[in-house]
Design a protein around this motif. Structure first.
Motif, mmCIF file in Angstrom:
data_model
loop_
_atom_site.group_PDB
_atom_site.id
_atom_site.type_symbol
_atom_site.label_atom_id
_atom_site.label_comp_id
_atom_site.label_asym_id
_atom_site.label_seq_id
_atom_site.Cartn_x
_atom_site.Cartn_y
_atom_site.Cartn_z
ATOM 1 N N LEU A 16 0.832 -1.209 0.000
ATOM 2 C CA LEU A 16 0.000 0.000 0.000
ATOM 3 C C LEU A 16 0.866 1.258 0.000
ATOM 4 O O LEU A 16 0.591 2.212 -0.744
ATOM 5 C CB LEU A 16 -0.933 -0.001 1.215
ATOM 6 C CG LEU A 16 -2.096 -0.980 1.157
ATOM 7 C CD1 LEU A 16 -2.694 -1.174 2.550
ATOM 8 C CD2 LEU A 16 -3.150 -0.506 0.181
ATOM 9 N N GLU A 17 1.910 1.264 0.805
ATOM 10 C CA GLU A 17 2.792 2.430 0.865
ATOM 11 C C GLU A 17 3.499 2.662 -0.467
ATOM 12 O O GLU A 17 3.661 3.807 -0.905
ATOM 13 C CB GLU A 17 3.782 2.291 2.012
ATOM 14 C CG GLU A 17 3.112 2.426 3.376
ATOM 15 C CD GLU A 17 4.001 2.048 4.547
ATOM 16 O OE1 GLU A 17 5.064 1.418 4.338
ATOM 17 O OE2 GLU A 17 3.613 2.372 5.688
ATOM 18 N N ALA A 18 3.915 1.580 -1.122
ATOM 19 C CA ALA A 18 4.562 1.705 -2.435
ATOM 20 C C ALA A 18 3.564 2.233 -3.469
ATOM 21 O O ALA A 18 3.909 3.096 -4.291
ATOM 22 C CB ALA A 18 5.124 0.361 -2.880
ATOM 23 N N GLN A 19 2.339 1.733 -3.423
ATOM 24 C CA GLN A 19 1.312 2.225 -4.344
ATOM 25 C C GLN A 19 1.005 3.697 -4.078
ATOM 26 O O GLN A 19 0.807 4.472 -5.017
ATOM 27 C CB GLN A 19 0.039 1.385 -4.224
ATOM 28 C CG GLN A 19 0.173 -0.001 -4.784
ATOM 29 C CD GLN A 19 -1.080 -0.835 -4.596
ATOM 30 O OE1 GLN A 19 -2.041 -0.435 -3.929
ATOM 31 N NE2 GLN A 19 -1.088 -2.025 -5.177
ATOM 32 N N LEU A 20 0.978 4.076 -2.807
ATOM 33 C CA LEU A 20 0.730 5.472 -2.451
ATOM 34 C C LEU A 20 1.821 6.372 -3.029
ATOM 35 O O LEU A 20 1.526 7.419 -3.619
ATOM 36 C CB LEU A 20 0.650 5.627 -0.930
ATOM 37 C CG LEU A 20 0.395 7.034 -0.409
ATOM 38 C CD1 LEU A 20 -0.935 7.576 -0.917
ATOM 39 C CD2 LEU A 20 0.431 7.037 1.111
ATOM 40 N N ARG A 21 3.072 5.955 -2.879
ATOM 41 C CA ARG A 21 4.177 6.739 -3.442
ATOM 42 C C ARG A 21 4.032 6.871 -4.963
ATOM 43 O O ARG A 21 4.187 7.961 -5.511
ATOM 44 C CB ARG A 21 5.524 6.103 -3.103
ATOM 45 C CG ARG A 21 6.021 6.390 -1.701
ATOM 46 C CD ARG A 21 7.463 5.938 -1.492
ATOM 47 N NE ARG A 21 7.650 4.503 -1.692
ATOM 48 C CZ ARG A 21 7.401 3.582 -0.764
ATOM 49 N NH1 ARG A 21 6.959 3.935 0.424
ATOM 50 N NH2 ARG A 21 7.602 2.308 -1.017
ATOM 51 N N GLN A 22 3.709 5.765 -5.631
ATOM 52 C CA GLN A 22 3.596 5.792 -7.092
ATOM 53 C C GLN A 22 2.457 6.697 -7.555
ATOM 54 O O GLN A 22 2.632 7.514 -8.454
ATOM 55 C CB GLN A 22 3.386 4.368 -7.642
ATOM 56 C CG GLN A 22 3.346 4.315 -9.157
ATOM 57 C CD GLN A 22 4.631 4.810 -9.791
ATOM 58 O OE1 GLN A 22 5.696 4.303 -9.486
ATOM 59 N NE2 GLN A 22 4.555 5.799 -10.649
ATOM 60 N N HIS A 23 1.300 6.570 -6.917
ATOM 61 C CA HIS A 23 0.166 7.421 -7.303
ATOM 62 C C HIS A 23 0.435 8.884 -6.988
ATOM 63 O O HIS A 23 0.013 9.766 -7.745
ATOM 64 C CB HIS A 23 -1.120 6.950 -6.612
ATOM 65 C CG HIS A 23 -1.676 5.694 -7.192
ATOM 66 N ND1 HIS A 23 -2.154 5.594 -8.479
ATOM 67 C CD2 HIS A 23 -1.830 4.456 -6.656
ATOM 68 C CE1 HIS A 23 -2.579 4.367 -8.711
ATOM 69 N NE2 HIS A 23 -2.390 3.658 -7.616
ATOM 70 N N SER A 24 1.147 9.160 -5.904
ATOM 71 C CA SER A 24 1.494 10.539 -5.556
ATOM 72 C C SER A 24 2.441 11.129 -6.603
ATOM 73 O O SER A 24 2.273 12.291 -7.013
ATOM 74 C CB SER A 24 2.120 10.604 -4.162
ATOM 75 O OG SER A 24 1.187 10.204 -3.190
ATOM 76 N N GLU A 25 3.414 10.337 -7.034
ATOM 77 C CA GLU A 25 4.327 10.787 -8.091
ATOM 78 C C GLU A 25 3.568 11.014 -9.394
ATOM 79 O O GLU A 25 3.794 12.012 -10.090
ATOM 80 C CB GLU A 25 5.448 9.770 -8.294
ATOM 81 C CG GLU A 25 6.433 9.695 -7.156
ATOM 82 C CD GLU A 25 7.395 8.524 -7.269
ATOM 83 O OE1 GLU A 25 7.438 7.844 -8.326
ATOM 84 O OE2 GLU A 25 8.126 8.269 -6.286
ATOM 85 N N ASP A 26 2.671 10.089 -9.721
ATOM 86 C CA ASP A 26 1.869 10.238 -10.934
ATOM 87 C C ASP A 26 1.029 11.511 -10.882
ATOM 88 O O ASP A 26 0.945 12.259 -11.862
ATOM 89 C CB ASP A 26 0.952 9.027 -11.138
ATOM 90 C CG ASP A 26 1.700 7.753 -11.474
ATOM 91 O OD1 ASP A 26 2.909 7.810 -11.787
ATOM 92 O OD2 ASP A 26 1.072 6.670 -11.398
ATOM 93 N N LEU A 27 0.404 11.750 -9.720
ATOM 94 C CA LEU A 27 -0.433 12.937 -9.574
ATOM 95 C C LEU A 27 0.397 14.209 -9.723
ATOM 96 O O LEU A 27 -0.043 15.162 -10.377
ATOM 97 C CB LEU A 27 -1.168 12.917 -8.233
ATOM 98 C CG LEU A 27 -2.102 14.095 -7.976
ATOM 99 C CD1 LEU A 27 -3.166 14.212 -9.072
ATOM 100 C CD2 LEU A 27 -2.749 13.956 -6.612
ATOM 101 N N ALA A 28 1.587 14.223 -9.149
ATOM 102 C CA ALA A 28 2.456 15.397 -9.281
ATOM 103 C C ALA A 28 2.794 15.647 -10.753
ATOM 104 O O ALA A 28 2.750 16.790 -11.226
ATOM 105 C CB ALA A 28 3.720 15.215 -8.456
ATOM 106 N N ALA A 29 3.118 14.582 -11.474
ATOM 107 C CA ALA A 29 3.448 14.725 -12.892
ATOM 108 C C ALA A 29 2.229 15.178 -13.694
ATOM 109 O O ALA A 29 2.343 16.033 -14.586
ATOM 110 C CB ALA A 29 3.982 13.402 -13.441
ATOM 111 N N LEU A 30 1.068 14.629 -13.372
ATOM 112 C CA LEU A 30 -0.149 15.017 -14.079
ATOM 113 C C LEU A 30 -0.545 16.454 -13.771
ATOM 114 O O LEU A 30 -1.035 17.170 -14.648
ATOM 115 C CB LEU A 30 -1.292 14.059 -13.727
ATOM 116 C CG LEU A 30 -1.141 12.652 -14.304
ATOM 117 C CD1 LEU A 30 -2.082 11.682 -13.598
ATOM 118 C CD2 LEU A 30 -1.395 12.663 -15.804
#
Length: 105
Positions: A16-30
């Motif tokens: 879950l923590e790894a997924q949270l990091r990935q989605h947060s990075e994706d959101l920042a890029a988007l």
């Protein structure tokens, strides 16, 4: 939560923590791409849709991490029965067991 032969709660928390990091990075890029949609070549509506999906995923993951902390992770929010290990492996932020999810849909 007691998990039988499946992954431990700690392993699922790490997922879950790894997924949270990935989605947060994706959101920042988007978010950056939304400020200059021509720079990515993507349609502004596509960027907005992907950003909304990333926000929803972040909310779901944060809620699951809160359930881990509260000690309610892995229990269906409707019937309170354990959510099967296989479902949590596939969808670690699952809130409902499959029968209750089917009824909710």
């Amino acid at each position: 939560m007691s998990i039988g032969t499946g992954p431990s709660t700690d392993t699922l928390r790490q997922t879950l923590e790894a997924q949270l990091r990935q989605h947060s990075e994706d959101l920042a890029a988007l978010t950056a791409a939304g400020a200059d949609p021509g720079g990515t070549g993507e349609d502004p509506d596509t960027i907005a849709t992907r950003a909304a999906a990333a926000r929803r995923a972040i909310e779901e993951i944060n809620a699951a991490l809160s359930r881990v902390t509260a000690g309610t992770y892995g229990r269906c929010e409707r019937c309170r029965n354990p959510i099967p290990d296989a479902r949590l492996e596939i969808l670690p932020h699952a809130r409902f067991c499959v029968p209750c999810q089917a009824r909710a849909s």
